[in-house]
Design a protein around this motif. Structure first.
Motif, PDB file in Angstrom:
ATOM      1  N   ASN A 115       0.852  -1.188   0.000  1.00 50.13           N
ATOM      2  CA  ASN A 115       0.000   0.000   0.000  1.00 50.13           C
ATOM      3  C   ASN A 115       0.891   1.242   0.000  1.00 50.13           C
ATOM      4  O   ASN A 115       1.933   1.261   0.665  1.00 50.13           O
ATOM      5  N   ARG A 140       0.200   4.033   1.415  1.00 53.28           N
ATOM      6  CA  ARG A 140       0.093   4.725   2.707  1.00 53.28           C
ATOM      7  C   ARG A 140      -0.062   3.711   3.851  1.00 53.28           C
ATOM      8  O   ARG A 140      -1.019   3.730   4.598  1.00 53.28           O
ATOM      9  N   ASP A 141       0.914   2.851   4.009  1.00 49.90           N
ATOM     10  CA  ASP A 141       0.921   1.850   5.078  1.00 49.90           C
ATOM     11  C   ASP A 141       1.716   2.405   6.250  1.00 49.90           C
ATOM     12  O   ASP A 141       2.915   2.626   6.130  1.00 49.90           O
ATOM     13  N   PRO A 142       1.071   2.632   7.394  1.00 47.45           N
ATOM     14  CA  PRO A 142       1.789   3.198   8.539  1.00 47.45           C
ATOM     15  C   PRO A 142       2.771   2.225   9.191  1.00 47.45           C
ATOM     16  O   PRO A 142       3.703   2.641   9.863  1.00 47.45           O
ATOM     17  N   SER A 143       2.586   0.936   8.980  1.00 47.78           N
ATOM     18  CA  SER A 143       3.456  -0.064   9.603  1.00 47.78           C
ATOM     19  C   SER A 143       4.702  -0.354   8.776  1.00 47.78           C
ATOM     20  O   SER A 143       5.781  -0.585   9.328  1.00 47.78           O
ATOM     21  N   SER A 155      -3.623   2.900  -1.629  1.00 51.04           N
ATOM     22  CA  SER A 155      -4.509   2.714  -0.492  1.00 51.04           C
ATOM     23  C   SER A 155      -3.715   2.878   0.796  1.00 51.04           C
ATOM     24  O   SER A 155      -2.494   2.986   0.770  1.00 51.04           O
ATOM     25  N   GLY A 156      -4.425   2.891   1.911  1.00 45.44           N
ATOM     26  CA  GLY A 156      -3.795   2.989   3.215  1.00 45.44           C
ATOM     27  C   GLY A 156      -4.008   1.714   4.002  1.00 45.44           C
ATOM     28  O   GLY A 156      -4.724   0.815   3.584  1.00 45.44           O
ATOM     29  N   GLY A 157      -3.397   1.649   5.157  1.00 43.55           N
ATOM     30  CA  GLY A 157      -3.524   0.474   6.010  1.00 43.55           C
ATOM     31  C   GLY A 157      -2.448  -0.554   5.709  1.00 43.55           C
ATOM     32  O   GLY A 157      -1.650  -0.400   4.791  1.00 43.55           O
ATOM     33  N   HIS A 158      -2.443  -1.600   6.510  1.00 45.80           N
ATOM     34  CA  HIS A 158      -1.402  -2.615   6.392  1.00 45.80           C
ATOM     35  C   HIS A 158      -1.811  -3.778   5.485  1.00 45.80           C
ATOM     36  O   HIS A 158      -0.984  -4.352   4.800  1.00 45.80           O
ATOM     37  N   GLY A 159      -3.087  -4.134   5.471  1.00 47.35           N
ATOM     38  CA  GLY A 159      -3.546  -5.218   4.603  1.00 47.35           C
ATOM     39  C   GLY A 159      -3.653  -4.744   3.169  1.00 47.35           C
ATOM     40  O   GLY A 159      -4.093  -3.629   2.906  1.00 47.35           O
ATOM     41  N   ALA A 172      -8.018  -6.816   0.585  1.00 45.41           N
ATOM     42  CA  ALA A 172      -8.363  -6.044   1.777  1.00 45.41           C
ATOM     43  C   ALA A 172      -8.953  -4.679   1.477  1.00 45.41           C
ATOM     44  O   ALA A 172      -9.638  -4.116   2.316  1.00 45.41           O
ATOM     45  N   ASN A 173      -8.674  -4.128   0.297  1.00 47.38           N
ATOM     46  CA  ASN A 173      -9.064  -2.752   0.025  1.00 47.38           C
ATOM     47  C   ASN A 173     -10.040  -2.598  -1.132  1.00 47.38           C
ATOM     48  O   ASN A 173     -10.409  -1.485  -1.479  1.00 47.38           O
TER      49      ASN A 173
END
Length: 79
Positions: free
Chosen positions: A16, A18-21, A45-49, A53-54
């Motif tokens: 992704n 925009r993955d914060p992890s 997309s954002g998030g880790h999955g 997932a999106n």
């Protein structure tokens, strides 16, 4: 262990933007380390999955194709 351009030639990275992890900048470094034996699918997309997932049809379709055929995309892909 150090990642290099030697080893299996069938590595698909999916990330992704925009993955914060696991930041995209790190994924780009990993992609460079793998060299020509890998491809990367970057999903807007954002998030880790990422996979399934999106709701990103382009990313999901690209990963599903790799998982079912074993064939990497011909080049990195932005979805």
């Amino acid at each position: 262990m150090r990642i290099t351009s030697r080893g299996p030639a069938n590595v698909l990275l999916i990330q992704n933007l925009r993955d914060p992890s696991t930041p995209y900048s790190g994924a780009l470094k990993m992609r460079r380390a793998f060299g020509q034996r890998a491809r990367m699918v970057a999903v807007d997309s954002g998030g880790h999955g990422v996979y399934l997932a999106n709701g990103n049809a382009c990313g999901d379709r690209t990963v599903t194709s790799f998982l079912t055929t074993g064939n990497l995309p011909t080049r990195d892909k932005s979805c």
